[in-house]
Design an enzyme around this catalytic site. Structure first.
Site, short mmCIF file in Angstrom:
data_model
loop_
_atom_site.label_atom_id
_atom_site.label_comp_id
_atom_site.label_asym_id
_atom_site.label_seq_id
_atom_site.Cartn_x
_atom_site.Cartn_y
_atom_site.Cartn_z
N GLY A 95 -58.50 -57.83 61.79
CA GLY A 95 -58.07 -57.00 60.68
C GLY A 95 -58.84 -55.73 60.48
O GLY A 95 -60.05 -55.73 60.42
N SER A 96 -58.15 -54.60 60.35
CA SER A 96 -58.79 -53.33 60.05
C SER A 96 -57.71 -52.27 59.92
O SER A 96 -56.61 -52.56 59.44
CB SER A 96 -59.80 -52.96 61.12
OG SER A 96 -60.59 -51.88 60.68
N ARG A 97 -58.01 -51.03 60.35
CA ARG A 97 -57.01 -49.96 60.23
C ARG A 97 -57.18 -48.93 61.34
O ARG A 97 -58.22 -48.86 62.00
CB ARG A 97 -57.11 -49.28 58.86
CG ARG A 97 -58.41 -48.59 58.65
CD ARG A 97 -58.52 -48.07 57.22
NE ARG A 97 -58.22 -46.66 57.13
CZ ARG A 97 -58.44 -45.93 56.03
NH1 ARG A 97 -58.91 -46.52 54.94
NH2 ARG A 97 -58.17 -44.65 56.02
#
EC number: 4.1.1.65
Length: 218
Positions: free
Chosen positions: A187-189
């Site tokens: 999970g991140s961006r």
């Protein structure tokens, strides 16, 4: 659909751990049927959750020098004009895509061209939606220039859980639109910085599919 190479060792390790754990329960406490059932159920569910995280689905990638393709699966959380201070040092349009743990996590090139700039930045692990995560978190920055001379910057950003960023390209490499260039675990961006005259084709909170969704037109 295949399983991404970044997950192979972890999945094999989990299989071994769960097999040993459940075998031990059956051997040492054979009468504890309820505990055995709960352990098997939890093991299967947890393994399947990790398995889906590393899935690598096939995508139909649109091609076009003027198209900017979503670099990741996720949700559009930022569309704004901002100052990009690392490479361009001027005003750009920023589009940010947030990836939850349930999304596919490989990173794809939004355009075809030559990588003109690459840099890895060690840093913090703020939550991915924190305003300073783009500048303070562990991250990579890439700038690709297409054959028309247009440059697009895109940045992998680690989050509170995503503490392993992987990349498979370097400065000077020629990359293809929609091809995989990296992976962010758990999970991140990804931020994309576009010229001010780019036409934005997505909206806030829109779901994207990496390698398929056209987020902008140059």
């Amino acid at each position: 659909m295949t399983i991404h190479k970044e997950g192979h060792s972890l999945l094999i390790t989990l299989m071994v751990v769960f097999f040993v754990l459940n075998s031990a329960l059956f051997y040492f406490i054979p009468e504890a049927k309820l505990i055995q059932g709960i352990s098997i159920t939890v093991s299967v569910i947890f393994f399947l959750l990790i398995l889906q995280f590393f899935r690598n689905p096939k995508r139909s990638i649109p091609q076009g020098e003027n198209l900017v393709i979503a670099p990741a699966d996720g949700k559009v959380v930022v569309i704004e004009q901002t100052n990009e201070g690392e490479f361009f040092k001027d005003e750009r349009i920023q589009i940010s895509i947030f990836m939850s743990p349930l999304n596919v996590h490989l990173s794809r090139n939004p355009i075809s061209g030559i990588i003109k700039y690459f840099k890895y930045h060690p840093g913090k692990f703020l939550v991915a939606w924190h305003p300073k995560s783009s500048t303070d978190n562990e991250r990579t920055t890439l700038v690709t220039e297409n054959k028309n001379g247009v440059q697009v910057l895109y940045r992998q950003i680690a989050g509170a859980l995503a503490r392993r960023i992987r990349w498979y390209v370097n400065e000077g490499d020629t990359v293809g639109q929609g091809e995989e260039y990296g992976f962010i675990k758990f999970g991140s961006r990804i931020d994309v910085y576009l010229p001010l005259d780019a036409k934005i084709n997505v909206e806030l909170d829109q779901k994207t599919r990496g390698g398929e969704t056209i987020i902008a037109t140059l």
